[in-house]
Design an enzyme around this catalytic site. Structure first.
Site, PDB file in Angstrom:
ATOM      1  N   ASP A   1       0.846  -1.215   0.000  1.00 21.40           N
ATOM      2  CA  ASP A   1       0.000   0.000   0.000  1.00 21.40           C
ATOM      3  C   ASP A   1       0.872   1.252   0.000  1.00 21.40           C
ATOM      4  OD1 ASP A   1       0.815  -0.378   2.701  1.00 21.40           O
ATOM      5  OD2 ASP A   1      -1.104   0.272   3.533  1.00 21.40           O
TER       6      ASP A   1
ATOM      7  N   SER B   1      -9.195   4.704  28.866  1.00 19.95           N
ATOM      8  CA  SER B   1      -9.386   3.400  28.241  1.00 19.95           C
ATOM      9  C   SER B   1      -9.957   2.432  29.262  1.00 19.95           C
ATOM     10  CB  SER B   1      -8.038   2.875  27.734  1.00 19.95           C
ATOM     11  OG  SER B   1      -8.184   1.521  27.360  1.00 19.95           O
TER      12      SER B   1
ATOM     13  N   GLY C   1      -1.214  -6.975  14.097  1.00 19.23           N
ATOM     14  CA  GLY C   1      -1.401  -6.916  12.644  1.00 19.23           C
ATOM     15  C   GLY C   1      -2.858  -6.793  12.228  1.00 19.23           C
TER      16      GLY C   1
ATOM     17  N   SER D   1      -5.307  -2.354  15.205  1.00 13.43           N
ATOM     18  CA  SER D   1      -5.913  -1.753  16.396  1.00 13.43           C
ATOM     19  C   SER D   1      -5.590  -0.257  16.441  1.00 13.43           C
ATOM     20  CB  SER D   1      -5.397  -2.438  17.657  1.00 13.43           C
ATOM     21  OG  SER D   1      -3.981  -2.348  17.718  1.00 13.43           O
ATOM     22  N   SER D   2      -4.433   0.113  15.923  1.00 15.18           N
ATOM     23  CA  SER D   2      -4.018   1.523  15.995  1.00 15.18           C
ATOM     24  C   SER D   2      -4.850   2.397  15.070  1.00 15.18           C
ATOM     25  CB  SER D   2      -2.534   1.641  15.633  1.00 15.18           C
ATOM     26  OG  SER D   2      -2.320   1.209  14.302  1.00 15.18           O
TER      27      SER D   2
ATOM     28  N   GLU E   1      -1.764   9.342  10.816  1.00 22.22           N
ATOM     29  CA  GLU E   1      -1.088   8.283  11.575  1.00 22.22           C
ATOM     30  C   GLU E   1       0.426   8.294  11.372  1.00 22.22           C
ATOM     31  OE1 GLU E   1      -3.308   4.614  11.788  1.00 22.22           O
ATOM     32  OE2 GLU E   1      -1.618   3.584  12.732  1.00 22.22           O
TER      33      GLU E   1
ATOM     34  N   ASP F   1      -5.207   0.638   6.091  1.00 18.40           N
ATOM     35  CA  ASP F   1      -5.952   0.355   7.322  1.00 18.40           C
ATOM     36  C   ASP F   1      -7.045   1.376   7.560  1.00 18.40           C
ATOM     37  OD1 ASP F   1      -3.911  -1.411   7.365  1.00 18.40           O
ATOM     38  OD2 ASP F   1      -2.886  -0.575   9.103  1.00 18.40           O
TER      39      ASP F   1
HETATM   40  P1  NG1 Z   1      -0.254  -3.302  10.547  1.00 19.48           P
HETATM   41  O1  NG1 Z   1       1.075  -3.744  10.956  1.00 19.48           O
HETATM   42  O2  NG1 Z   1      -1.189  -4.411  10.396  1.00 19.48           O
HETATM   43  O3  NG1 Z   1      -0.788  -2.217  11.400  1.00 19.48           O
HETATM   44  C1  NG1 Z   1       0.961  -1.986   8.553  1.00 19.48           C
HETATM   45  C2  NG1 Z   1       0.583  -0.650   7.909  1.00 19.48           C
HETATM   46  C3  NG1 Z   1      -0.176  -0.841   6.610  1.00 19.48           C
HETATM   47  C4  NG1 Z   1       0.523  -1.824   5.690  1.00 19.48           C
HETATM   48  C5  NG1 Z   1       0.856  -3.111   6.473  1.00 19.48           C
HETATM   49  C6  NG1 Z   1       1.630  -4.101   5.646  1.00 19.48           C
HETATM   50  C7  NG1 Z   1       0.139   1.240   9.403  1.00 19.48           C
HETATM   51  C8  NG1 Z   1      -0.896   1.974  10.166  1.00 19.48           C
HETATM   52  N1  NG1 Z   1      -0.265   0.128   8.793  1.00 19.48           N
HETATM   53  O4  NG1 Z   1      -0.172  -2.627   9.049  1.00 19.48           O
HETATM   54  O5  NG1 Z   1      -0.345   0.408   5.962  1.00 19.48           O
HETATM   55  O6  NG1 Z   1       1.679  -1.273   5.124  1.00 19.48           O
HETATM   56  O7  NG1 Z   1       1.617  -2.822   7.626  1.00 19.48           O
HETATM   57  O8  NG1 Z   1       0.916  -4.457   4.511  1.00 19.48           O
HETATM   58  O9  NG1 Z   1       1.281   1.658   9.368  1.00 19.48           O
END
Ligand code: NG1
Length: 415
Positions: free
Chosen positions: A47, A78, A136, A139-140, A172, A183
């Site tokens: 992405d 929280s 992965g 959640s963020s 972000e 995401d």
């Molecule tokens: P995760 O590690 O699942 O939050 C991150 C990146 C995505 C994408 C994936 C790998 C953020 C918020 N998310 O996801 O944009 O690059 O890794 O495909 O940085």
């Protein structure tokens, strides 16, 4: 303004967070916002190279009940006692807390929105999330989107959905990880029963109904993928390598008269030449490690398109084969898998999944496995016994192992 305090225990129901809100702020919340986590089905680490990906939103979400304030303060507690209350004033110059602090995900959208719009109202709120953290499943971004939507709603921010997703992705970056926009886009724009092809520049979603007989299973390796902490540099390094590879290859293609203009993006580059030709051409121009990264990116882009075709044709085995190939490429070429992720992928495949792969950035976290619905129980059983029980790993109340329900995107409403 209520004094910050830690809330006892972890609660899981909406009524429960409303009670917590009353306990902390001595009044009732007036609004509720929900932003789901996501599982990426295929298209990993591309992405941020501007190439389409294929995720779906989950039934698990970050939820905030909140009440507007008449000043620019955000005070968020929280329900999870691991996360201390945060409070700050909104403005375009907000400073980051220390690396890894969860409050940075709250500050991120506040800063971005304040930079672009007139933001005069903050809120008091209580957050509850059932998305596993650092696993992965995004959640963020769910927190970023939930806070962003709450502030946009209270301050009458008008933005098109794609534009808003772009803003949240931009927001972000504040935490220091140079992620792409997958995401935020899927958590905001998903539809029930569907996955979506997410394209970039600008962000667009093409929804694809997940066939009834397909079942995506998520299993958490239990290995923390701390992308806002120690793994951040690893993640960012890969993005830099991809950018360097693009630059070197595009410049050489132009210099050798193979292309007429300079390709400034991966989508342009991938559209201009056949994948095999690109890989041959680049082999002597890149270092071995750059070439491996490049190979992952261009082959994964092809797998995304091919896998979507397989879902449209309801060809579960075809889709599963692309998931397997994606994992192998992430392991061998992009080098973001771990022993635990490889092991859980193997257990899922041997247990009857037609395909399995790590999902998200890797370095730990979850895998996603695809099974025919009638075989799902076998796969779940194999994972439970072979991965968790036999090896003494915790999976309390199935919190680490569950079926992904393709769910709708984020929403905010008055209570
Ligand atoms: P995760 O590690 O699942 O939050 C991150 C990146 C995505 C994408 C994936 C790998 C953020 C918020 N998310 O996801 O944009 O690059 O890794 O495909 O940085």
């Amino acid at each position: 303004m209520a004094a910050p305090r830690i809330l006892g225990g972890t609660c899981s129901r909406v009524s429960c967070i409303e009670d917590l809100f009353k306990e902390v702020f001595n009044c009732s919340p007036t609004h509720r916002v929900r932003a789901p986590g996501r599982v990426n089905l295929i298209g990993e680490h591309i992405d941020y190279n501007g190439l389409p990906v294929f995720p779906m939103a989950l039934q698990r979400a970050a939820r905030i009940v909140f009440r507007p304030r008449n000043d620019r303060i955000v005070a968020l507690h929280s329900s999870d006692e691991r996360f201390h209350p945060v409070e700050f004033e909104i403005g375009p110059e907000i400073e980051r807390w220390s690396q890894g602090s969860w409050g940075n995900y709250v500050k991120a959208p506040a800063k971005e929105l304040a930079y672009r719009f007139e933001i005069q109202r903050g809120f008091d709120g209580v957050l509850q999330s059932d998305i596993p953290v650092a696993a992965g499943l995004s959640s963020s971004s769910a927190i970023v989107n939930a806070v962003g939507l709450a502030l946009a709603h209270l301050n009458d921010v008008l933005a098109e959905p794609g534009e808003f997703a772009g803003l949240m992705a931009e927001a972000e970056l504040f935490v220091g990880t140079r992620g792409g926009g997958m995401d935020q886009a899927i958590s905001l724009g998903a539809k029930d029963h569907s996955a979506a092809k997410v394209s970039f520049n600008p962000i667009r979603l093409q929804h694809v109904t997940v066939p009834d007989g397909w079942c995506f299973i998520i299993a958490d390796s239990g290995e923390v993928a701390e992308k806002s902490g120690s793994r951040q540099a690893e993640y960012n390094l890969r993005r830099t390598k991809c950018e360097e590879a693009l630059h070197i290859i595009s410049t050489n293609l132009l210099e050798q008269g193979i292309t007429e203009g300079l390709h400034e993006s991966y989508p342009e580059l991938c559209a201009s030449l056949d994948t095999e030709v690109l890989l041959d051409f680049s082999e002597n121009l890149l270092t071995a490690s750059e070439h491996r990264c490049f190979r992952h990116v261009v082959t994964e882009a092809g797998r995304v398109e091919a896998a979507i075709e397989r879902m449209l044709a309801a060809d579960i085995r075809g889709f599963g084969a692309y998931m397997n190939a994606s994992h192998d490429s992430l392991k061998t070429d992009y080098q973001v898998s771990t022993e635990a992720l490889d092991e859980i992928v193997q257990v899922a495949r041997e247990g009857g999944a037609v395909g399995a792969r790590l999902t998200g950035a890797g370095f730990g976290g979850c895998v996603v496995a695809l099974a025919e619905r009638r075989r799902a129980r076998d796969v779940l059983g194999a994972l439970q016994v072979e991965y968790y029980e036999r090896r003494g790993r915790k999976n309390r109340m199935n919190e680490r192992l569950f079926i992904a329900v393709p769910s709708r995107g984020a929403s905010v409403r008055v209570i």
